[in-house]
Design an enzyme around this catalytic site. Structure first.
Site, PDB file in Angstrom:
ATOM      1  N   VAL A  14     -17.706 -31.462 -27.918  1.00  0.00           N
ATOM      2  CA  VAL A  14     -16.620 -30.970 -27.053  1.00  0.00           C
ATOM      3  C   VAL A  14     -15.430 -30.510 -27.891  1.00  0.00           C
ATOM      4  O   VAL A  14     -14.803 -29.495 -27.583  1.00  0.00           O
ATOM      5  CB  VAL A  14     -16.197 -32.056 -26.043  1.00  0.00           C
ATOM      6  CG1 VAL A  14     -15.026 -31.556 -25.186  1.00  0.00           C
ATOM      7  CG2 VAL A  14     -17.363 -32.431 -25.142  1.00  0.00           C
ATOM      8  N   LYS A 105     -13.810 -40.714 -19.693  1.00  0.00           N
ATOM      9  CA  LYS A 105     -13.865 -41.375 -18.382  1.00  0.00           C
ATOM     10  C   LYS A 105     -13.930 -42.891 -18.493  1.00  0.00           C
ATOM     11  O   LYS A 105     -13.379 -43.612 -17.661  1.00  0.00           O
ATOM     12  CB  LYS A 105     -15.034 -40.858 -17.530  1.00  0.00           C
ATOM     13  CG  LYS A 105     -16.439 -41.059 -18.119  1.00  0.00           C
ATOM     14  CD  LYS A 105     -16.902 -39.864 -18.893  1.00  0.00           C
ATOM     15  CE  LYS A 105     -18.320 -39.988 -19.392  1.00  0.00           C
ATOM     16  NZ  LYS A 105     -18.692 -38.815 -20.213  1.00  0.00           N
ATOM     17  N   GLU A 129      -9.102 -33.598 -16.532  1.00  0.00           N
ATOM     18  CA  GLU A 129     -10.106 -32.800 -15.814  1.00  0.00           C
ATOM     19  C   GLU A 129     -11.477 -32.899 -16.471  1.00  0.00           C
ATOM     20  O   GLU A 129     -12.505 -32.975 -15.794  1.00  0.00           O
ATOM     21  CB  GLU A 129      -9.656 -31.331 -15.769  1.00  0.00           C
ATOM     22  CG  GLU A 129     -10.571 -30.413 -14.977  1.00  0.00           C
ATOM     23  CD  GLU A 129     -10.563 -30.713 -13.492  1.00  0.00           C
ATOM     24  OE1 GLU A 129     -11.586 -31.224 -12.982  1.00  0.00           O
ATOM     25  OE2 GLU A 129      -9.538 -30.450 -12.837  1.00  0.00           O
ATOM     26  N   VAL A 132     -14.403 -35.803 -15.700  1.00  0.00           N
ATOM     27  CA  VAL A 132     -15.246 -35.883 -14.502  1.00  0.00           C
ATOM     28  C   VAL A 132     -15.961 -34.554 -14.276  1.00  0.00           C
ATOM     29  O   VAL A 132     -15.308 -33.527 -14.071  1.00  0.00           O
ATOM     30  CB  VAL A 132     -14.412 -36.244 -13.252  1.00  0.00           C
ATOM     31  CG1 VAL A 132     -15.318 -36.393 -12.036  1.00  0.00           C
ATOM     32  CG2 VAL A 132     -13.603 -37.515 -13.477  1.00  0.00           C
ATOM     33  N   ILE A 136     -16.605 -28.452 -14.031  1.00  0.00           N
ATOM     34  CA  ILE A 136     -16.268 -28.282 -12.612  1.00  0.00           C
ATOM     35  C   ILE A 136     -14.831 -28.750 -12.391  1.00  0.00           C
ATOM     36  O   ILE A 136     -14.505 -29.897 -12.699  1.00  0.00           O
ATOM     37  CB  ILE A 136     -17.219 -29.096 -11.713  1.00  0.00           C
ATOM     38  CG1 ILE A 136     -18.669 -28.689 -11.955  1.00  0.00           C
ATOM     39  CG2 ILE A 136     -16.854 -28.921 -10.246  1.00  0.00           C
ATOM     40  CD1 ILE A 136     -19.679 -29.565 -11.233  1.00  0.00           C
ATOM     41  N   GLU A 190     -29.104 -39.553 -24.457  1.00  0.00           N
ATOM     42  CA  GLU A 190     -28.775 -40.166 -25.747  1.00  0.00           C
ATOM     43  C   GLU A 190     -29.936 -41.030 -26.231  1.00  0.00           C
ATOM     44  O   GLU A 190     -30.825 -41.399 -25.459  1.00  0.00           O
ATOM     45  CB  GLU A 190     -27.519 -41.037 -25.595  1.00  0.00           C
ATOM     46  CG  GLU A 190     -26.293 -40.309 -25.093  1.00  0.00           C
ATOM     47  CD  GLU A 190     -25.669 -39.403 -26.152  1.00  0.00           C
ATOM     48  OE1 GLU A 190     -26.012 -39.569 -27.347  1.00  0.00           O
ATOM     49  OE2 GLU A 190     -24.860 -38.532 -25.783  1.00  0.00           O
ATOM     50  N   ASP A 201     -22.075 -44.403 -16.251  1.00  0.00           N
ATOM     51  CA  ASP A 201     -21.313 -43.176 -16.472  1.00  0.00           C
ATOM     52  C   ASP A 201     -20.849 -42.567 -15.149  1.00  0.00           C
ATOM     53  O   ASP A 201     -19.681 -42.189 -14.997  1.00  0.00           O
ATOM     54  CB  ASP A 201     -22.178 -42.166 -17.242  1.00  0.00           C
ATOM     55  CG  ASP A 201     -21.511 -40.816 -17.386  1.00  0.00           C
ATOM     56  OD1 ASP A 201     -20.649 -40.669 -18.260  1.00  0.00           O
ATOM     57  OD2 ASP A 201     -21.848 -39.898 -16.606  1.00  0.00           O
ATOM     58  N   LYS A 205     -16.807 -42.101 -13.464  1.00  0.00           N
ATOM     59  CA  LYS A 205     -16.264 -40.867 -12.876  1.00  0.00           C
ATOM     60  C   LYS A 205     -15.894 -41.068 -11.407  1.00  0.00           C
ATOM     61  O   LYS A 205     -14.844 -40.606 -10.946  1.00  0.00           O
ATOM     62  CB  LYS A 205     -17.295 -39.746 -13.012  1.00  0.00           C
ATOM     63  CG  LYS A 205     -17.644 -39.407 -14.455  1.00  0.00           C
ATOM     64  CD  LYS A 205     -18.861 -38.493 -14.535  1.00  0.00           C
ATOM     65  CE  LYS A 205     -19.276 -38.233 -15.969  1.00  0.00           C
ATOM     66  NZ  LYS A 205     -20.536 -37.468 -16.068  1.00  0.00           N
ATOM     67  N   GLY A 302     -21.748 -30.594 -21.783  1.00  0.00           N
ATOM     68  CA  GLY A 302     -21.928 -29.519 -22.749  1.00  0.00           C
ATOM     69  C   GLY A 302     -20.615 -29.146 -23.407  1.00  0.00           C
ATOM     70  O   GLY A 302     -19.535 -29.361 -22.844  1.00  0.00           O
TER      71      GLY A 302
END
Length: 435
Positions: A14, A105, A129, A132, A136, A190, A201, A205, A302
Site C-alpha cells: 500500500v 483497522k 478511509e 475499511v 471503496i 497470507e 479482519d 472493519k 490491493g
C-alpha cells in the site's frame, strides 16, 4: 501553490501504491486539494526497495521517529499495521500536532476511542478511509453522504480473501483446505490466514462502520465473530440447490433494544445483490430511512485501490487542516459529546432464519422426534429436504427454519445432538435476506 509535507511509515504494497499514485497524478491531485502534496520522508526497514521506488525524491530512513519528530512534516501516513509499535507512533505523532492517515483497522478497532480522543485534544485529524473495504469510499459515504439519514443497518462482504475462497468452493466443488492453498499461491491469502478466515479482519472493519453508522463508541470486544474454516463444499452445494449462496457477512443493525454487531457465514438468496459479489471483490449495503438501500462495490484490497483511499484522505486533510477543529467533520460522523451508549446485543438475542443440516440413522420416527424438539422451542420449519448419504443406513436432513431466536436454536441443536440416532454434529448457518 503551497506545499503540504507528508511522512510515510511503511513502504509495503500500500505504501508503494500510495507513492505511485501521488507521483502519477500529482497535477490532478494538486488541482483538487488546492496545495501540492509531497511525501518528503519515508520510514522503511527495506531501504534499498524504497530507494529504488522514490529515485532520490524523498529521504529514506529506518527510524520512524525521524518522521514523528520532524517539525516540517504536516501529515503522517501510518501503513505499518498491527496495534503494537504502530499505536505508539500514531499517539506520538498526534502529540506532536501531526494529522494522521491510516489503513490500520486493527489499531482503530482496538484503540480507536483513545486515538480519536487524543486527536480531538490536540486539534488534529485522523482519517481512515483505507482501513475499511480498500478503495471503496464507504467511510466518507456514511460520514458525509448519508448524514441526513437515520441508518437502519449496514451489511457487507468486507474481506476479499474469504469471498474468494467461498466463490471458488462454489464454482469448483473443491474443499476448503484445497481452495485456501490456491488462495495463498495466488496471493489472496497470507501464509497465516487466521485473521481473514476466522472473521477477525471483517470484525475490525465492521466495528468501525457501526460507530460511524450509529454514533456509538468503538467496541470490537463485543462483536460476535465466526469464520469459514468449518464450512464444507457439501453445504455450499446444498445452499445453491435451495436458492442461496454462502458468504461471510458482516452485519450491524440498529434495533429498538440495542445494536447487533456480528460477522459469520450466512446464506443469502441468490437474487440478492450481495450474493453475486464474486472473487476478491467487496461490497457494502447501507440502508437509511430517507435514501433507502444503497450499494457500494469495488476492490477491497490491493496496492493502488487502497492507495486511492489513502490519497483521498490526504486531500481531505489538506483542504481542512487550516479550519477550526470544531467545524471539521467529526472522526466518527457524530460530535464526540453526542456518542450514545446504546448496548451491543449478544448473539443469543439475534432473530433470523436458519439452515440446519444433520446426518441421522435412517429409521422410523427420526423426523418426528427432531420436529418435536424444534416445535417445543417455538422454532417453525419453513422447508425440509432429505437425501441419502454414501452410507445406505444413514441420511442427511436439512431444515430451513422461519425466523427464530438464536438462543432457542442453540438449545435445540444441543438437544438434537444428544439423540442416539444423530451421526454427526448439526451444521448451523444463519440465513440473511438483506435487501
Amino acid at each position: 501553490m503551497n506545499s503540504v509535507k507528508v511522512g510515510l511509515l511503511g513502504m509495503g504494497v500500500v505504501g508503494s501504491g500510495t507513492w505511485s499514485v501521488l507521483e502519477r497524478n500529482a497535477k490532478e491531485i494538486s488541482r483538487r486539494a488546492g496545495s501540492n502534496i509531497e511525501i518528503t520522508k519515508i520510514a522503511s526497514l527495506n531501504i534499498e526497495h524504497a530507494q529504488s521506488l522514490v529515485n532520490g525524491k524523498a529521504i529514506i530512513t529506518k527510524d520512524a521517529y525521524d518522521i514523528i519528530k520532524d517539525p516540517n512534516i504536516d501529515i503522517v501516513i501510518e501503513l505499518i499495521g498491527g496495534d503494537g509499535i504502530a499505536l505508539d507512533l500514531v499517539m506520538d505523532a498526534i502529540a506532536n500536532g501531526k494529522h494522521i492517515v491510516t489503513a490500520n483497522k486493527a489499531l482503530l478497532a482496538k484503540h480507536g476511542n483513545k486515538v480519536f480522543a487524543k486527536a480531538s485534544e490536540n486539534g488534529v485529524m485522523v482519517a481512515f478511509e483505507a482501513a475499511v473495504a480498500g478503495g471503496i469510499p464507504i467511510v466518507k459515504s456514511i460520514r458525509e453522504g448519508l448524514t441526513a439519514n437515520r441508518i437502519e443497518f449496514v451489511a457487507g462482504i468486507i474481506n476479499g480473501t474469504t469471498n474468494f475462497i467461498l466463490s471458488k468452493m462454489r464454482s469448483s466443488g473443491l474443499p476448503f483446505k484445497d481452495v485456501l492453498k490456491q488462495a495463498q499461491e495466488l496471493g489472496y491469502a497470507e501464509a497465516d490466514p487466521t485473521f481473514d478466515i476466522e472473521g477477525v479482519d471483517a470484525a475490525h472493519k465492521l466495528t468501525l462502520l457501526a460507530s460511524l453508522a450509529f454514533g456509538i463508541p468503538i467496541q470490537f470486544e463485543k462483536a460476535y465473530i465466526e469464520g469459514i474454516s468449518d464450512l464444507s463444499s457439501e453445504d455450499i452445494i446444498h445452499a445453491e440447490r435451495l436458492g442461496y449462496r454462502i458468504k461471510l457477512l458482516a452485519i450491524t443493525k440498529h434495533r429498538a433494544d440495542g445494536i447487533e454487531l456480528r460477522v459469520h457465514p450466512a446464506l443469502i438468496p441468490s437474487g440478492c445483490l450481495l450474493s453475486n459479489v464474486e472473487g476478491a471483490m467487496n461490497a457494502v449495503l447501507v440502508k437509511g430511512d430517507a435514501v433507502g438501500t444503497t450499494l457500494y462495490y469495488g476492490q477491497g484490497a490491493g496496492g493502488e485501490p487502497t492507495a486511492s483511499a489513502v490519497v483521498a484522505d490526504l486531500v481531505d486533510i489538506t483542504r481542512l487542516h487550516t479550519a477550526d477543529p470544531e467545524n471539521r467533520v467529526p472522526h466518527l460522523a457524530f460530535q464526540p459529546k453526542s456518542l450514545c451508549n446504546i448496548p451491543i446485543l449478544p448473539i443469543e438475542m439475534v432473530s433470523t432464519s436458519y439452515y440446519l443440516r444433520m446426518r441421522v440413522k435412517d429409521r422410523p420416527g427420526v423426523l418426528a422426534e427432531i420436529s418435536k424438539i424444534l416445535s417445543d422451542l417455538n422454532i417453525s420449519i419453513g422447508s425440509m429436504i432429505q437425501q441419502c448419504s454414501n452410507n445406505e443406513n444413514e441420511a442427511d436432513i436439512i431444515f430451513i427454519t422461519h425466523a427464530s431466536i438464536e438462543k432457542n436454536i442453540n438449545i435445540s441443536i444441543k438437544k438434537i445432538e444428544s439423540l442416539e440416532f444423530i451421526c454427526s454434529k448439526v451444521i448451523r448457518i444463519r440465513i440473511e435476506d438483506i435487501s
